[in-house]
Design a protein around this motif. Structure first.
Motif, PDB file in Angstrom:
ATOM      1  N   LYS A   6      10.658   5.664  37.822  1.00 21.52           N
ATOM      2  CA  LYS A   6       9.697   4.720  38.404  1.00 21.52           C
ATOM      3  C   LYS A   6      10.079   3.296  38.011  1.00 21.52           C
ATOM      4  O   LYS A   6      10.731   3.082  37.002  1.00 21.52           O
ATOM      5  N   THR A   7       9.650   2.344  38.805  1.00 23.99           N
ATOM      6  CA  THR A   7       9.899   0.934  38.497  1.00 23.99           C
ATOM      7  C   THR A   7       8.590   0.143  38.630  1.00 23.99           C
ATOM      8  O   THR A   7       7.680   0.565  39.330  1.00 23.99           O
ATOM      9  N   TYR A   8       8.532  -0.977  37.939  1.00 21.97           N
ATOM     10  CA  TYR A   8       7.409  -1.886  38.077  1.00 21.97           C
ATOM     11  C   TYR A   8       7.903  -3.309  37.855  1.00 21.97           C
ATOM     12  O   TYR A   8       8.986  -3.536  37.338  1.00 21.97           O
ATOM     13  N   HIS A   9       7.083  -4.264  38.264  1.00 23.00           N
ATOM     14  CA  HIS A   9       7.423  -5.678  38.169  1.00 23.00           C
ATOM     15  C   HIS A   9       6.468  -6.342  37.177  1.00 23.00           C
ATOM     16  O   HIS A   9       5.301  -6.562  37.495  1.00 23.00           O
ATOM     17  N   PRO A  10       6.932  -6.662  35.969  1.00 23.12           N
ATOM     18  CA  PRO A  10       6.051  -7.265  34.969  1.00 23.12           C
ATOM     19  C   PRO A  10       5.748  -8.729  35.285  1.00 23.12           C
ATOM     20  O   PRO A  10       6.437  -9.366  36.087  1.00 23.12           O
ATOM     21  N   GLU A  23      12.402  -6.562  37.161  1.00 20.80           N
ATOM     22  CA  GLU A  23      12.038  -5.177  37.438  1.00 20.80           C
ATOM     23  C   GLU A  23      12.377  -4.326  36.223  1.00 20.80           C
ATOM     24  O   GLU A  23      13.474  -4.415  35.687  1.00 20.80           O
ATOM     25  N   LYS A  24      11.431  -3.506  35.784  1.00 19.85           N
ATOM     26  CA  LYS A  24      11.658  -2.605  34.663  1.00 19.85           C
ATOM     27  C   LYS A  24      11.538  -1.169  35.159  1.00 19.85           C
ATOM     28  O   LYS A  24      10.814  -0.893  36.110  1.00 19.85           O
ATOM     29  N   THR A  25      12.241  -0.260  34.481  1.00 21.89           N
ATOM     30  CA  THR A  25      12.312   1.133  34.899  1.00 21.89           C
ATOM     31  C   THR A  25      11.850   2.044  33.771  1.00 21.89           C
ATOM     32  O   THR A  25      12.108   1.773  32.610  1.00 21.89           O
TER      33      THR A  25
END
Length: 76
Positions: A6-10, A23-25
């Motif tokens: 999964k990825t998200y944008h802090p 982007e972090k995974t």
């Protein structure tokens, strides 16, 4: 289809002195996508199970960093 990666944008602060990671995974374990444990799952041998951290092959998920994508989803 579910993906284990999964990825998200802090949040990126305008005052951050370092170059931000946009982007972090992270990895989610396979048991989150099984509603129940089906009978007769394939098992590791006892020594392989100690190395893998689980008895059942369906629940094994090695964690690799985001720069090691080629190694993902291999059994011990």
């Amino acid at each position: 289809m579910n993906t284990h990666l999964k990825t998200y944008h802090p949040y990126v602060s305008p005052y951050d002195p370092c170059q931000p990671l946009l982007e972090k995974t992270y990895s989610t374990p396979p048991h989150l996508y099984m509603g129940f444990q089906p009978p007769n799952l394939p098992q590791f041998s006892p020594m392989e199970a100690l190395r893998a951290g689980t008895l059942w092959k369906a629940f094994y998920d090695p964690w690799y960093g985001p720069y090691e994508q080629g190694k993902r989803r291999q059994s011990p």
